[in-house]
Design a protein around this motif. Structure first.
Motif, PDB file in Angstrom:
ATOM      1  N   PHE A   1      -0.306  -2.754  14.285  1.00 35.28           N
ATOM      2  CA  PHE A   1       0.997  -3.003  13.655  1.00 35.28           C
ATOM      3  C   PHE A   1       1.379  -1.816  12.770  1.00 35.28           C
ATOM      4  N   VAL A   2       0.434  -1.370  11.962  1.00 37.74           N
ATOM      5  CA  VAL A   2       0.541  -0.076  11.276  1.00 37.74           C
ATOM      6  C   VAL A   2      -0.680   0.713  11.736  1.00 37.74           C
ATOM      7  N   PRO A   3      -0.507   1.626  12.677  1.00 33.87           N
ATOM      8  CA  PRO A   3      -1.670   2.266  13.302  1.00 33.87           C
ATOM      9  C   PRO A   3      -2.558   2.999  12.299  1.00 33.87           C
ATOM     10  N   THR A   4      -3.851   2.920  12.547  1.00 37.87           N
ATOM     11  CA  THR A   4      -4.857   3.505  11.666  1.00 37.87           C
ATOM     12  C   THR A   4      -4.608   4.998  11.436  1.00 37.87           C
ATOM     13  N   GLU A   5      -4.050   5.656  12.441  1.00 40.20           N
ATOM     14  CA  GLU A   5      -3.800   7.088  12.336  1.00 40.20           C
ATOM     15  C   GLU A   5      -2.887   7.423  11.159  1.00 40.20           C
ATOM     16  N   MET A   6      -2.053   6.471  10.763  1.00 37.45           N
ATOM     17  CA  MET A   6      -1.156   6.739   9.640  1.00 37.45           C
ATOM     18  C   MET A   6      -1.935   6.917   8.342  1.00 37.45           C
ATOM     19  N   THR A   7      -2.931   6.061   8.119  1.00 36.90           N
ATOM     20  CA  THR A   7      -3.757   6.221   6.919  1.00 36.90           C
ATOM     21  C   THR A   7      -4.573   7.511   6.986  1.00 36.90           C
TER      22      THR A   7
ATOM     23  N   GLY B   1       0.825  -1.204   0.000  1.00 32.06           N
ATOM     24  CA  GLY B   1       0.000   0.000   0.000  1.00 32.06           C
ATOM     25  C   GLY B   1       0.856   1.250   0.000  1.00 32.06           C
ATOM     26  N   SER B   2       1.902   1.248   0.823  1.00 28.01           N
ATOM     27  CA  SER B   2       2.803   2.394   0.836  1.00 28.01           C
ATOM     28  C   SER B   2       3.595   2.495  -0.464  1.00 28.01           C
ATOM     29  N   THR B   3       3.876   1.351  -1.090  1.00 31.95           N
ATOM     30  CA  THR B   3       4.582   1.361  -2.371  1.00 31.95           C
ATOM     31  C   THR B   3       3.774   2.097  -3.440  1.00 31.95           C
ATOM     32  N   VAL B   4       2.483   1.767  -3.561  1.00 37.38           N
ATOM     33  CA  VAL B   4       1.671   2.427  -4.592  1.00 37.38           C
ATOM     34  C   VAL B   4       1.491   3.901  -4.268  1.00 37.38           C
ATOM     35  N   LEU B   5       1.483   4.251  -2.969  1.00 38.32           N
ATOM     36  CA  LEU B   5       1.387   5.662  -2.593  1.00 38.32           C
ATOM     37  C   LEU B   5       2.685   6.401  -2.909  1.00 38.32           C
TER      38      LEU B   5
ATOM     39  N   ALA C   1      -4.968   1.821  -1.597  1.00 39.88           N
ATOM     40  CA  ALA C   1      -3.919   1.622  -0.596  1.00 39.88           C
ATOM     41  C   ALA C   1      -4.549   1.123   0.700  1.00 39.88           C
ATOM     42  N   ASP C   2      -4.232  -0.103   1.064  1.00 36.47           N
ATOM     43  CA  ASP C   2      -4.828  -0.777   2.216  1.00 36.47           C
ATOM     44  C   ASP C   2      -3.755  -0.951   3.295  1.00 36.47           C
ATOM     45  N   ALA C   3      -4.011  -0.431   4.495  1.00 33.01           N
ATOM     46  CA  ALA C   3      -3.144  -0.628   5.670  1.00 33.01           C
ATOM     47  C   ALA C   3      -1.741  -0.056   5.451  1.00 33.01           C
ATOM     48  N   SER C   4      -1.663   1.180   4.977  1.00 33.15           N
ATOM     49  CA  SER C   4      -0.392   1.787   4.590  1.00 33.15           C
ATOM     50  C   SER C   4       0.215   2.614   5.723  1.00 33.15           C
ATOM     51  N   TYR C   5       1.548   2.767   5.683  1.00 28.10           N
ATOM     52  CA  TYR C   5       2.247   3.614   6.642  1.00 28.10           C
ATOM     53  C   TYR C   5       2.669   4.922   5.974  1.00 28.10           C
ATOM     54  N   THR C   6       2.892   5.938   6.804  1.00 29.15           N
ATOM     55  CA  THR C   6       3.220   7.274   6.313  1.00 29.15           C
ATOM     56  C   THR C   6       4.621   7.321   5.700  1.00 29.15           C
TER      57      THR C   6
END
Length: 319
Positions: free
Chosen positions: A266-272, A178-182, A198-203
């Motif tokens: 694991f990847v907090p929702t706040e990041m998305t 998800g972070s890759t496509v972003l 983008a599903d479950a991505s990190y900042t």
């Protein structure tokens, strides 16, 4: 006496620098270098319900994937790696294609969990690849999306060459994917790319490492994250702050659908949510109740599909 204290302080500083550098090498080996990641075994942050685990490990989608006549594709990356991808032509001729990006320690065909819907219900061609440092692709380090974004752009070019100049392309990634496509969204993408999921991505990787350093080891970011970033720059060719999806989405022109489980630690929702707020293009956000990391599709499959389908209908046209 003064000289003695200077020597003592200097000695302590040198010892601390050695410890910090050793820790940086340890964290690079732990997270970035290609190897077996035993530290994730039994990680409570990755726990999912038994029913979800059954779907992920033994779901019908795996049998479906094994039965499909995927073509094996290759590319040589900008730094000389041989990367392997898999292309599945739709049952009926179409210019619609989904390019998948898998998660950390995954493989390209893991994305068949989502690909079956694109293929059977939406009639898409499918492309998925083993990202650098994963599966059958070369690479002695994990790119966390940064170098992978350039690999993805090369795959896009190959897809257009195969499908045609009128190809309508969707990028769909989960977790690291998800972070890759972003991260790719901020580059100059061909007009063929119509939508991103983008599903479950990190900042960014810096924030992700800092979060886990605190959560798993109860250590502060400084000085360990900057030193780990330096080691990563030397060994893998990128810095942790440089690998930023947050900066990239601010430049995005392609519409983005964000998805995240509300119980993801694991990847907090706040990041998305932060990514969504920082996105420069048209955007949509789906948060899934009771879903942990990468669990949204299994927990709320119908809602996930309905949201995805409506989003794609707005931006992808079959010619």
């Amino acid at each position: 006496m003064k000289k003695k204290w200077i020597w003592i302080i200097s000695g302590v500083v040198i010892v601390l620098l050695i410890i910090n550098f050793a820790a940086a090498i340890f964290f690079y080996h732990l997270a970035v270098e290609r190897n077996v990641k035993d530290f994730l075994n039994g990680n409570a942050d990755l726990e999912v319900e038994a029913e979800t685990l059954d779907v992920l490990l033994d779901g019908d989608w795996r049998d479906w994937s094994d039965e499909q006549p995927f073509e094996i594709w290759h590319q040589t990356s900008f730094d000389g790696l041989d990367l392997q991808g898999y292309y599945l032509e739709a049952e009926q001729p179409t210019n619609k294609v989904v390019l998948f990006a898998h998660g950390y320690l995954g493989r390209g065909k893991d994305m068949a969990l989502y690909g079956q819907h694109y293929y059977e219900d939406l009639g898409y061609n499918i492309f998925t690849a083993d990202m650098r440092g994963h599966g059958e692709s070369e690479g002695d380090y994990i790119g966390f999306g940064w170098h992978d974004r350039l690999d993805l752009i090369n795959w896009i070019a190959q897809v257009i060459e195969r499908v045609g100049d009128d190809a309508e392309i969707v990028l769909h990634g989960v977790s690291m994917g998800g972070s890759t496509v972003l991260m790719a969204s901020g580059e100059e993408l061909p007009a063929n790319v119509k939508a991103i999921v983008a599903d479950a991505s990190y900042t960014d990787v810096n924030d992700l490492f800092a979060y886990h350093l605190d959560r798993m080891f109860h250590l502060p970011s400084f000085p360990f994250i900057p030193s780990t970033s330096l080691v990563t720059q030397i060994r893998a060719g990128y810095g942790l702050k440089e690998a930023s999806a947050l900066d990239q989405v601010a430049k995005a022109e392609v519409p983005i659908l964000y998805i995240h489980g509300k119980e993801d630690v694991f990847v907090p929702t706040e990041m998305t949510e932060k990514l969504y707020d920082n996105t420069g293009s048209e955007k949509e956000l789906l948060l899934v109740d009771d879903a942990s990391h990468g669990e949204s599709f299994v927990k709320e499959e119908e809602r996930y599909k309905e949201t995805l389908d409506r989003f794609l209908e707005r931006f992808v046209q079959e010619n």
